[in-house]
Scaffold this motif. Structure first.
Motif, PDB file in Angstrom:
ATOM      1  N   ILE A 151      -2.921   2.148  -4.129  1.00 34.89           N
ATOM      2  CA  ILE A 151      -2.664   3.547  -3.778  1.00 34.89           C
ATOM      3  C   ILE A 151      -3.890   4.110  -3.075  1.00 34.89           C
ATOM      4  CG2 ILE A 151      -2.022   5.835  -4.585  1.00 34.89           C
ATOM      5  CD1 ILE A 151      -0.842   4.619  -7.070  1.00 34.89           C
ATOM      6  N   VAL A 152      -3.698   4.667  -1.879  1.00 31.40           N
ATOM      7  CA  VAL A 152      -4.802   5.266  -1.130  1.00 31.40           C
ATOM      8  C   VAL A 152      -4.387   6.649  -0.637  1.00 31.40           C
ATOM      9  CG1 VAL A 152      -5.707   3.021  -0.415  1.00 31.40           C
ATOM     10  CG2 VAL A 152      -4.093   4.223   1.070  1.00 31.40           C
ATOM     11  N   GLY A 153      -5.362   7.412  -0.139  1.00 32.75           N
ATOM     12  CA  GLY A 153      -5.098   8.762   0.326  1.00 32.75           C
ATOM     13  C   GLY A 153      -5.436   9.777  -0.753  1.00 32.75           C
ATOM     14  N   GLY A 154      -5.604  11.033  -0.342  1.00 32.23           N
ATOM     15  CA  GLY A 154      -6.038  12.073  -1.259  1.00 32.23           C
ATOM     16  C   GLY A 154      -5.171  12.261  -2.477  1.00 32.23           C
ATOM     17  N   VAL A 155      -3.845  12.166  -2.319  1.00 31.13           N
ATOM     18  CA  VAL A 155      -2.942  12.331  -3.463  1.00 31.13           C
ATOM     19  C   VAL A 155      -3.043  11.134  -4.410  1.00 31.13           C
ATOM     20  CG1 VAL A 155      -0.537  12.766  -4.158  1.00 31.13           C
ATOM     21  CG2 VAL A 155      -1.407  13.736  -2.042  1.00 31.13           C
ATOM     22  N   GLY A 156      -3.580  10.032  -3.917  1.00 36.15           N
ATOM     23  CA  GLY A 156      -3.757   8.849  -4.754  1.00 36.15           C
ATOM     24  C   GLY A 156      -4.692   9.061  -5.921  1.00 36.15           C
ATOM     25  N   CYS A 157      -5.491  10.149  -5.893  1.00 33.44           N
ATOM     26  CA  CYS A 157      -6.363  10.488  -7.027  1.00 33.44           C
ATOM     27  C   CYS A 157      -5.567  10.960  -8.235  1.00 33.44           C
ATOM     28  CB  CYS A 157      -7.334  11.607  -6.639  1.00 33.44           C
ATOM     29  SG  CYS A 157      -8.441  11.232  -5.291  1.00 33.44           S
ATOM     30  N   ASN A 158      -4.333  11.394  -8.019  1.00 35.57           N
ATOM     31  CA  ASN A 158      -3.541  11.991  -9.089  1.00 35.57           C
ATOM     32  C   ASN A 158      -3.294  10.977 -10.208  1.00 35.57           C
ATOM     33  OD1 ASN A 158      -1.021  12.856 -10.560  1.00 35.57           O
ATOM     34  ND2 ASN A 158      -1.274  14.620  -9.191  1.00 35.57           N
ATOM     35  N   VAL A 159      -3.790  11.284 -11.382  1.00 32.43           N
ATOM     36  CA  VAL A 159      -3.706  10.351 -12.504  1.00 32.43           C
ATOM     37  C   VAL A 159      -2.255  10.131 -12.935  1.00 32.43           C
ATOM     38  CG1 VAL A 159      -4.366   9.959 -14.917  1.00 32.43           C
ATOM     39  CG2 VAL A 159      -6.019  10.929 -13.311  1.00 32.43           C
ATOM     40  N   ARG A 160      -1.422  11.156 -12.847  1.00 31.20           N
ATOM     41  CA  ARG A 160      -0.024  10.988 -13.240  1.00 31.20           C
ATOM     42  C   ARG A 160       0.701  10.041 -12.296  1.00 31.20           C
ATOM     43  NH1 ARG A 160       3.410   9.593 -16.688  1.00 31.20           N
ATOM     44  NH2 ARG A 160       5.526  10.430 -16.400  1.00 31.20           N
ATOM     45  N   LEU A 161       0.423  10.125 -11.009  1.00 32.00           N
ATOM     46  CA  LEU A 161       1.011   9.174 -10.060  1.00 32.00           C
ATOM     47  C   LEU A 161       0.564   7.757 -10.405  1.00 32.00           C
ATOM     48  CD1 LEU A 161       2.506   8.332  -7.492  1.00 32.00           C
ATOM     49  CD2 LEU A 161       0.476   8.993  -6.176  1.00 32.00           C
ATOM     50  N   ALA A 176      -6.245   1.330  -7.777  1.00 33.36           N
ATOM     51  CA  ALA A 176      -6.356   2.746  -7.440  1.00 33.36           C
ATOM     52  C   ALA A 176      -7.797   3.180  -7.622  1.00 33.36           C
ATOM     53  CB  ALA A 176      -5.426   3.587  -8.316  1.00 33.36           C
ATOM     54  N   THR A 177      -8.196   4.208  -6.894  1.00 36.86           N
ATOM     55  CA  THR A 177      -9.574   4.664  -6.946  1.00 36.86           C
ATOM     56  C   THR A 177      -9.630   6.144  -7.338  1.00 36.86           C
ATOM     57  OG1 THR A 177      -9.659   5.318  -4.620  1.00 36.86           O
ATOM     58  CG2 THR A 177     -10.171   3.031  -5.120  1.00 36.86           C
ATOM     59  N   ASP A 178     -10.857   6.646  -7.475  1.00 34.61           N
ATOM     60  CA  ASP A 178     -11.032   8.055  -7.797  1.00 34.61           C
ATOM     61  C   ASP A 178     -11.339   8.835  -6.519  1.00 34.61           C
ATOM     62  OD1 ASP A 178     -13.723   7.554  -7.203  1.00 34.61           O
ATOM     63  OD2 ASP A 178     -14.229   7.206  -9.302  1.00 34.61           O
ATOM     64  N   ASP A 179     -11.783  10.096  -6.704  1.00 33.67           N
ATOM     65  CA  ASP A 179     -11.938  10.966  -5.541  1.00 33.67           C
ATOM     66  C   ASP A 179     -13.069  10.555  -4.609  1.00 33.67           C
ATOM     67  OD1 ASP A 179     -13.964  11.611  -7.284  1.00 33.67           O
ATOM     68  OD2 ASP A 179     -13.742  13.779  -7.085  1.00 33.67           O
ATOM     69  N   ARG A 180     -13.969   9.678  -5.042  1.00 36.43           N
ATOM     70  CA  ARG A 180     -15.025   9.210  -4.136  1.00 36.43           C
ATOM     71  C   ARG A 180     -14.443   8.500  -2.921  1.00 36.43           C
ATOM     72  NH1 ARG A 180     -18.440   5.442  -7.876  1.00 36.43           N
ATOM     73  NH2 ARG A 180     -16.316   4.984  -8.581  1.00 36.43           N
ATOM     74  N   TYR A 181     -13.345   7.783  -3.141  1.00 35.53           N
ATOM     75  CA  TYR A 181     -12.811   6.931  -2.081  1.00 35.53           C
ATOM     76  C   TYR A 181     -11.399   7.304  -1.651  1.00 35.53           C
ATOM     77  CZ  TYR A 181     -16.713   4.261  -3.955  1.00 35.53           C
ATOM     78  OH  TYR A 181     -17.951   3.891  -4.407  1.00 35.53           O
ATOM     79  N   CYS A 182     -10.613   7.922  -2.541  1.00 32.82           N
ATOM     80  CA  CYS A 182      -9.256   8.333  -2.159  1.00 32.82           C
ATOM     81  C   CYS A 182      -9.293   9.460  -1.129  1.00 32.82           C
ATOM     82  CB  CYS A 182      -8.480   8.793  -3.393  1.00 32.82           C
ATOM     83  SG  CYS A 182      -7.468   7.514  -4.155  1.00 32.82           S
ATOM     84  N   ILE A 183     -10.136  10.466  -1.407  1.00 28.54           N
ATOM     85  CA  ILE A 183     -10.227  11.618  -0.517  1.00 28.54           C
ATOM     86  C   ILE A 183     -10.948  11.214   0.765  1.00 28.54           C
ATOM     87  CG2 ILE A 183     -11.234  13.927  -0.301  1.00 28.54           C
ATOM     88  CD1 ILE A 183     -10.807  14.273  -3.301  1.00 28.54           C
ATOM     89  N   VAL A 205       0.840  -1.194   0.000  1.00 30.87           N
ATOM     90  CA  VAL A 205       0.000   0.000   0.000  1.00 30.87           C
ATOM     91  C   VAL A 205       0.880   1.251   0.000  1.00 30.87           C
ATOM     92  CG1 VAL A 205      -1.765   1.303   1.242  1.00 30.87           C
ATOM     93  CG2 VAL A 205      -1.817  -1.205   1.273  1.00 30.87           C
ATOM     94  N   LEU A 206       0.624   2.143  -0.954  1.00 27.09           N
ATOM     95  CA  LEU A 206       1.224   3.472  -0.925  1.00 27.09           C
ATOM     96  C   LEU A 206       0.146   4.424  -0.432  1.00 27.09           C
ATOM     97  CD1 LEU A 206       3.460   5.551  -1.504  1.00 27.09           C
ATOM     98  CD2 LEU A 206       2.528   5.755  -3.830  1.00 27.09           C
ATOM     99  N   TYR A 207       0.360   4.966   0.759  1.00 27.14           N
ATOM    100  CA  TYR A 207      -0.605   5.875   1.370  1.00 27.14           C
ATOM    101  C   TYR A 207      -0.049   7.293   1.283  1.00 27.14           C
ATOM    102  CZ  TYR A 207      -3.199   8.178   5.158  1.00 27.14           C
ATOM    103  OH  TYR A 207      -3.946   9.055   5.909  1.00 27.14           O
ATOM    104  N   VAL A 208      -0.689   8.116   0.453  1.00 25.66           N
ATOM    105  CA  VAL A 208      -0.186   9.470   0.212  1.00 25.66           C
ATOM    106  C   VAL A 208      -1.319  10.476   0.391  1.00 25.66           C
ATOM    107  CG1 VAL A 208       1.830   9.069  -1.245  1.00 25.66           C
ATOM    108  CG2 VAL A 208      -0.428   8.866  -2.254  1.00 25.66           C
ATOM    109  N   GLY A 242      -3.756  20.465  -4.590  1.00 25.87           N
ATOM    110  CA  GLY A 242      -3.108  19.376  -5.304  1.00 25.87           C
ATOM    111  C   GLY A 242      -3.748  19.084  -6.648  1.00 25.87           C
ATOM    112  N   TYR A 243      -5.066  19.153  -6.696  1.00 25.78           N
ATOM    113  CA  TYR A 243      -5.769  18.933  -7.961  1.00 25.78           C
ATOM    114  C   TYR A 243      -5.393  20.013  -8.971  1.00 25.78           C
ATOM    115  CZ  TYR A 243      -9.563  18.679 -11.376  1.00 25.78           C
ATOM    116  OH  TYR A 243     -10.283  18.599 -12.543  1.00 25.78           O
ATOM    117  N   ASN A 244      -5.301  21.253  -8.518  1.00 26.53           N
ATOM    118  CA  ASN A 244      -4.972  22.352  -9.418  1.00 26.53           C
ATOM    119  C   ASN A 244      -3.529  22.277  -9.902  1.00 26.53           C
ATOM    120  OD1 ASN A 244      -7.562  23.464  -9.312  1.00 26.53           O
ATOM    121  ND2 ASN A 244      -7.110  24.532  -7.404  1.00 26.53           N
TER     122      ASN A 244
END
Length: 358
Positions: free
Chosen positions: A280-290, A307-314, A149-152, A198-200
Motif C-alpha cells: 500500500i502506497v500513497g498518503g491514504v496508505g498511512c490509514n491504520v484501519r485500511l 505498508a509504511t508510515d507517514d515518513r514514506y506514504c505521504i 500495489v494499492l496506490y491511494v 484524512g488523518y482527522n
C-alpha cells in the motif's frame, strides 16, 4: 507489516553501474506538500524534509496559493536537505523532479527551481512520474519484491501490478480519488486541515459506534466514489441535524465502506496475477484501519502486507530521488528543454527499464 525500525532502508534495487554508489536530490511539489530529499542508490535516505500548505477548516488548497507557498520555502528545504545529509551540491550526481501528475502551478514552481539549480550546479536532471516514485519508495523501504500495489492518495486511486516493463493499472477510480473523497467530506463536517483532513477523519472514526449504510459501488475492477461522497454529505446534513447519528459515525461508516471496496478490487487483481503480497502506497496508505482490513484479506490468502508510515506514504522528496536514481542508473536523463510538467501522466506510461521481466 510496515517499514524497518531504522530511519532509512538499508539496501534496495540499486541504481548506477555495478560497484558504484550514486547520490540524488529529489524534488516533490505536486500538491500541497513540497519536499526535498537526498538518497543514495543503495536506498539509504540521507535527508527528507518537507513542508505542508495548510488552509483554514472548510476550505481546500488552490493551485496559485499552493504554488506561492512552494516558491517561498523550497530553497530553505534545499539547504536543510543538504545540511541534514552532510553533503555539498558537488557530491550529487543528478537532480530529480516530479514531472506529474499533479496540480499545474505547484508542479511548475518546483520544476523551475530544479532547472535553476541544474544550471548553477551543473547537474543532469531526471524527470519522474509521481506514482512510480511512490511505488519504488514503498518497494525499497519495505523490501517488497513483486507485490500487487494499492496506490491511494488525494489525486489517485489505482491497483497496479508490474508486467513487461510497465506498472499496469488493473483497477482504478472512475471519478474522484479516495483521498479527495475523504478530504471533501472532512470539509463538509468542519474538520481541521491540520495535519490533514484524512488523518482527522481517521481519528474521529475511532469514536464511531453506529454504522450508516452508504452506497457500495464496485464496477468490475474499478470503483466509483463520487456517489458515496454526495450521499454521505446529504446524510451528514440531514441525519446529524435530526440527531440520528454523529459525525464520528459517518466517518466510521465512510471509511469502512470505501476501504472494503478497495480491498475487493485488490483481491481480484491478486487472483489475476497469482500473487498473495500487497504493497500500500500513497498518503491514504498511512490509514491504520485500511492496513488492518487489507491485512485480514492478505492473511487469509497466506500472503504478506507491506505498508509504511507517514515518513514514506505521504508525498516526499526521497521517493522522487530514488525513482530518479533507478532511471539514472539505466542512463536516462532529461534534457533541459524537456523538463516540463504535465497534470496528466499515467503510471503505465512509464517504461520501467530498471526491472527485469518475470
Amino acid at each position: 507489516m510496515g517499514p524497518p525500525e531504522e530511519a532509512a532502508p538499508a539496501g534496495g534495487a540499486g541504481a548506477g553501474p555495478p560497484g558504484t554508489t550514486t547520490l540524488a536530490m529529489g524534488f516533490e511539489g505536486s500538491a500541497n506538500k513540497v519536499a526535498v530529499g537526498v538518497v543514495r542508490s543503495d536506498g539509504t535516505i540521507l535527508s527528507n524534509p518537507r513542508r505542508t500548505y495548510i488552509t483554514p477548516p472548510g476550505t481546500g488548497f488552490l493551485p496559485r496559493e499552493t504554488a506561492e507557498h512552494h516558491r517561498e520555502v523550497i530553497l530553505d528545504l534545499v539547504q536543510q536537505a543538504l545540511d541534514e545529509a552532510g553533503i555539498a551540491p558537488g557530491d550529487l550526481d543528478c537532480l530529480c523532479y516530479t514531472k506529474g501528475p499533479g496540480m499545474g502551478g505547484p508542479l511548475v514552481s518546483v520544476a523551475v527551481c530544479v532547472r535553476m539549480l541544474s544550471q548553477i550546479w551543473r547537474k543532469p536532471i531526471v524527470a519522474v512520474n509521481h506514482c512510480v516514485g511512490h511505488i519504488e519508495m514503498g518497494r525499497v523501504v519495505c523490501g517488497a519484491d513483486d507485490p500487487v500495489v494499492l496506490y491511494v492518495s488525494g489525486g489517485n486511486t489505482q491497483v497496479i501490478a508490474y508486467n513487461e516493463r510497465r506498472y499496469r493499472i488493473f483497477g482504478e477510480t472512475i471519478d474522484i480519488a479516495v483521498g479527495n473523497c475523504l478530504d471533501r467530506f472532512a470539509r463538509e463536517i468542519g474538520l481541521s486541515n491540520d495535519p490533514s483532513p484524512g488523518y482527522n477523519i481517521e481519528q474521529l472514526a475511532k469514536q464511531g459506534s453506529t454504522f450508516v449504510e452508504l452506497p457500495y459501488t464496485v464496477k468490475g475492477m474499478d470503483v466509483s466514489l463520487s456517489g458515496i461522497l454526495t450521499f454521505a454529505e446529504k446524510e451528514a446534513r440531514e441525519r446529524m441535524r435530526a440527531g440520528e447519528c454523529t459525525a464520528a459515525d459517518l466517518c466510521f461508516s465512510l471509511q469502512e465502506t470505501i476501504f472494503a471496496m478497495l480491498v475487493e478490487i485488490t483481491e481480484r487483481t491478486m487472483a489475476h496475477c497469482n500473487t498473495n503480497d500487497v504493497l500500500i502506497v500513497g498518503g491514504v496508505g498511512c490509514n491504520v484501519r485500511l492496513q488492518e482490513m487489507m491485512q485480514t484479506m492478505v492473511g487469509q490468502r497466506g500472503g504478506r502486507l507491506y505498508a509504511t508510515d507517514d515518513r514514506y506514504c505521504i508525498d516526499n522528496g526521497a521517493m522522487i530521488a530514488y525513482a530518479g536514481l533507478l532511471a539514472f542508473g539505466q542512463g536516462q536523463t532529461t534534457p533541459l528543454r524537456e523538463t516540463t510538467c504535465t497534470q496528466r501522466y499515467r503510471t503505465d506510461e512509464v517504461l520501467v527499464t530498471w526491472r527485469q521481466d518475470k
